[in-house]
Scaffold this active site. Structure first.
Site, PDB file in Angstrom:
ATOM      1  N   LYS A  47       0.821  -1.189   0.000  1.00  0.00           N
ATOM      2  CA  LYS A  47       0.000   0.000   0.000  1.00  0.00           C
ATOM      3  C   LYS A  47       0.865   1.252   0.000  1.00  0.00           C
ATOM      4  O   LYS A  47       0.417   2.329  -0.369  1.00  0.00           O
ATOM      5  CB  LYS A  47      -0.875   0.024   1.255  1.00  0.00           C
ATOM      6  CG  LYS A  47      -1.849  -1.113   1.368  1.00  0.00           C
ATOM      7  CD  LYS A  47      -2.647  -1.012   2.652  1.00  0.00           C
ATOM      8  CE  LYS A  47      -3.529  -2.230   2.856  1.00  0.00           C
ATOM      9  NZ  LYS A  47      -4.103  -2.218   4.205  1.00  0.00           N
ATOM     10  N   GLY A  48       2.102   1.110   0.419  1.00  0.00           N
ATOM     11  CA  GLY A  48       2.964   2.271   0.647  1.00  0.00           C
ATOM     12  C   GLY A  48       3.212   3.156  -0.544  1.00  0.00           C
ATOM     13  O   GLY A  48       3.376   4.360  -0.410  1.00  0.00           O
ATOM     14  N   GLU A 103       8.280   2.157  -5.752  1.00  0.00           N
ATOM     15  CA  GLU A 103       8.304   1.801  -4.333  1.00  0.00           C
ATOM     16  C   GLU A 103       8.301   3.052  -3.469  1.00  0.00           C
ATOM     17  O   GLU A 103       8.763   4.114  -3.898  1.00  0.00           O
ATOM     18  CB  GLU A 103       9.572   1.001  -4.005  1.00  0.00           C
ATOM     19  CG  GLU A 103       9.448  -0.481  -4.197  1.00  0.00           C
ATOM     20  CD  GLU A 103       8.729  -1.163  -3.041  1.00  0.00           C
ATOM     21  OE1 GLU A 103       7.951  -0.514  -2.320  1.00  0.00           O
ATOM     22  OE2 GLU A 103       8.950  -2.363  -2.870  1.00  0.00           O
ATOM     23  N   ASP A 104       7.815   2.904  -2.248  1.00  0.00           N
ATOM     24  CA  ASP A 104       7.901   3.988  -1.282  1.00  0.00           C
ATOM     25  C   ASP A 104       9.266   3.984  -0.610  1.00  0.00           C
ATOM     26  O   ASP A 104       9.906   5.011  -0.468  1.00  0.00           O
ATOM     27  CB  ASP A 104       6.783   3.907  -0.243  1.00  0.00           C
ATOM     28  CG  ASP A 104       6.682   2.544   0.431  1.00  0.00           C
ATOM     29  OD1 ASP A 104       7.346   1.572  -0.001  1.00  0.00           O
ATOM     30  OD2 ASP A 104       5.919   2.431   1.410  1.00  0.00           O
ATOM     31  N   ASP A 107      14.575  -0.897   2.197  1.00  0.00           N
ATOM     32  CA  ASP A 107      15.506  -1.021   3.315  1.00  0.00           C
ATOM     33  C   ASP A 107      16.384  -2.257   3.140  1.00  0.00           C
ATOM     34  O   ASP A 107      17.465  -2.175   2.616  1.00  0.00           O
ATOM     35  CB  ASP A 107      14.825  -0.915   4.684  1.00  0.00           C
ATOM     36  CG  ASP A 107      13.566  -1.736   4.821  1.00  0.00           C
ATOM     37  OD1 ASP A 107      13.486  -2.834   4.246  1.00  0.00           O
ATOM     38  OD2 ASP A 107      12.660  -1.281   5.526  1.00  0.00           O
ATOM     39  N   LYS A 135      17.320   3.113   2.261  1.00  0.00           N
ATOM     40  CA  LYS A 135      18.179   3.053   3.448  1.00  0.00           C
ATOM     41  C   LYS A 135      19.412   2.212   3.111  1.00  0.00           C
ATOM     42  O   LYS A 135      19.402   1.003   3.317  1.00  0.00           O
ATOM     43  CB  LYS A 135      17.438   2.419   4.623  1.00  0.00           C
ATOM     44  CG  LYS A 135      16.234   3.184   5.121  1.00  0.00           C
ATOM     45  CD  LYS A 135      15.592   2.433   6.274  1.00  0.00           C
ATOM     46  CE  LYS A 135      14.352   3.105   6.786  1.00  0.00           C
ATOM     47  NZ  LYS A 135      13.726   2.329   7.881  1.00  0.00           N
ATOM     48  N   PHE A 156      13.058   4.343  11.598  1.00  0.00           N
ATOM     49  CA  PHE A 156      11.700   3.984  11.201  1.00  0.00           C
ATOM     50  C   PHE A 156      10.958   5.254  10.848  1.00  0.00           C
ATOM     51  O   PHE A 156      10.844   6.165  11.655  1.00  0.00           O
ATOM     52  CB  PHE A 156      10.981   3.218  12.310  1.00  0.00           C
ATOM     53  CG  PHE A 156       9.710   2.597  11.821  1.00  0.00           C
ATOM     54  CD1 PHE A 156       9.745   1.477  11.022  1.00  0.00           C
ATOM     55  CD2 PHE A 156       8.494   3.166  12.114  1.00  0.00           C
ATOM     56  CE1 PHE A 156       8.577   0.910  10.525  1.00  0.00           C
ATOM     57  CE2 PHE A 156       7.313   2.616  11.635  1.00  0.00           C
ATOM     58  CZ  PHE A 156       7.358   1.484  10.834  1.00  0.00           C
ATOM     59  N   VAL A 157      10.470   5.315   9.605  1.00  0.00           N
ATOM     60  CA  VAL A 157       9.809   6.522   9.115  1.00  0.00           C
ATOM     61  C   VAL A 157       8.358   6.244   8.742  1.00  0.00           C
ATOM     62  O   VAL A 157       7.997   5.119   8.389  1.00  0.00           O
ATOM     63  CB  VAL A 157      10.560   7.124   7.908  1.00  0.00           C
ATOM     64  CG1 VAL A 157      11.912   7.676   8.336  1.00  0.00           C
ATOM     65  CG2 VAL A 157      10.729   6.111   6.785  1.00  0.00           C
ATOM     66  N   ASP A 163       3.637   3.583   6.743  1.00  0.00           N
ATOM     67  CA  ASP A 163       2.789   3.451   7.919  1.00  0.00           C
ATOM     68  C   ASP A 163       3.499   2.776   9.075  1.00  0.00           C
ATOM     69  O   ASP A 163       4.564   2.190   8.928  1.00  0.00           O
ATOM     70  CB  ASP A 163       1.558   2.615   7.576  1.00  0.00           C
ATOM     71  CG  ASP A 163       1.885   1.128   7.459  1.00  0.00           C
ATOM     72  OD1 ASP A 163       1.319   0.328   8.232  1.00  0.00           O
ATOM     73  OD2 ASP A 163       2.713   0.765   6.596  1.00  0.00           O
ATOM     74  N   ARG A 169      -0.145   6.985   7.152  1.00  0.00           N
ATOM     75  CA  ARG A 169       0.113   7.014   5.708  1.00  0.00           C
ATOM     76  C   ARG A 169      -0.273   8.359   5.085  1.00  0.00           C
ATOM     77  O   ARG A 169       0.298   8.776   4.088  1.00  0.00           O
ATOM     78  CB  ARG A 169      -0.694   5.927   4.993  1.00  0.00           C
ATOM     79  CG  ARG A 169      -0.220   4.524   5.220  1.00  0.00           C
ATOM     80  CD  ARG A 169      -0.963   3.559   4.281  1.00  0.00           C
ATOM     81  NE  ARG A 169      -0.846   2.180   4.686  1.00  0.00           N
ATOM     82  CZ  ARG A 169       0.174   1.379   4.383  1.00  0.00           C
ATOM     83  NH1 ARG A 169       1.183   1.855   3.696  1.00  0.00           N
ATOM     84  NH2 ARG A 169       0.180   0.129   4.774  1.00  0.00           N
TER      85      ARG A 169
END
Length: 184
Positions: A47-48, A103-104, A107, A135, A156-157, A163, A169
């Site tokens: 969903k990101g 992609e959002d 990592d 990242k 963590f963002v 989310d 979000r």
């Protein structure tokens, strides 16, 4: 929703709405130049990537089609489980298509590495990756990413599609979450 709505849950704003917009303008220019004269299929990872894909697509001048795929290697936690599951597959045949995965965030790279191999195996003419955030220090596998919005620290963002337990979000910026929110 904005920073004030988050109260004590927000530690700090990492990237403002303006910074994100400016960088997406630049990425769209690169993508338009690279895909000039070719049709492009944007594949958003749910969903990101919803916010990134919508805003990036509106900035592109080349013809695009869009499709969505949902894969998961996360639970409600803050780290990748490393196990990839397809929750929603593509509706589009990739044979002979130029595909850009949107992609959002990247990592560990584990999910994306799997996704890249999966989509390439479907006969696409090309498969490249665009991500808003990466990242580099968190990478567990080397994945070549053609378009990167921002390299960020291993924190963590949330926000702009990202989310924590399905919340945050809809923030127009990317921020770090205060530890008390996720450290119970």
């Amino acid at each position: 929703m904005d920073a004030a709505d988050m109260g004590q849950d927000l530690e700090r704003v990492l990237l403002t709405e303006e910074q994100i917009g400016t960088r997406l303008d630049a990425l769209a220019g690169e993508i338009d130049a690279d895909y000039a004269g070719r049709e492009l299929l944007l594949v958003g990872v749910l969903k990101g990537a919803v916010m990134v894909m919508a805003d990036l697509a509106r900035r592109l001048h080349c013809p695009v089609e869009m499709d969505w795929m949902a894969v998961s290697s996360y639970g409600a936690g803050t780290t990748s489980s490393g196990v990839v599951r397809i929750l929603k597959d593509l509706d589009t045949d990739l044979t002979g298509r130029h595909v850009l995965i949107v992609e959002d965030i990247i990592d560990s790279g584990l999910t994306l590495s799997w996704l890249l191999a999966n989509l390439r195996s479907r006969g696409a003419a090309s498969v490249e990756i665009a991500t808003l955030l990466r990242k580099p220090e968190a990478a567990k596998v080397d994945v070549e990413v053609r378009y990167v919005g921002f390299d960020i620290p291993t924190e963590f963002v949330v926000g702009y599609g990202l989310d924590y337990a399905e919340k945050y979000r809809n923030l127009p910026f990317v921020g770090t979450l205060a530890p008390h929110v996720y450290s119970d």
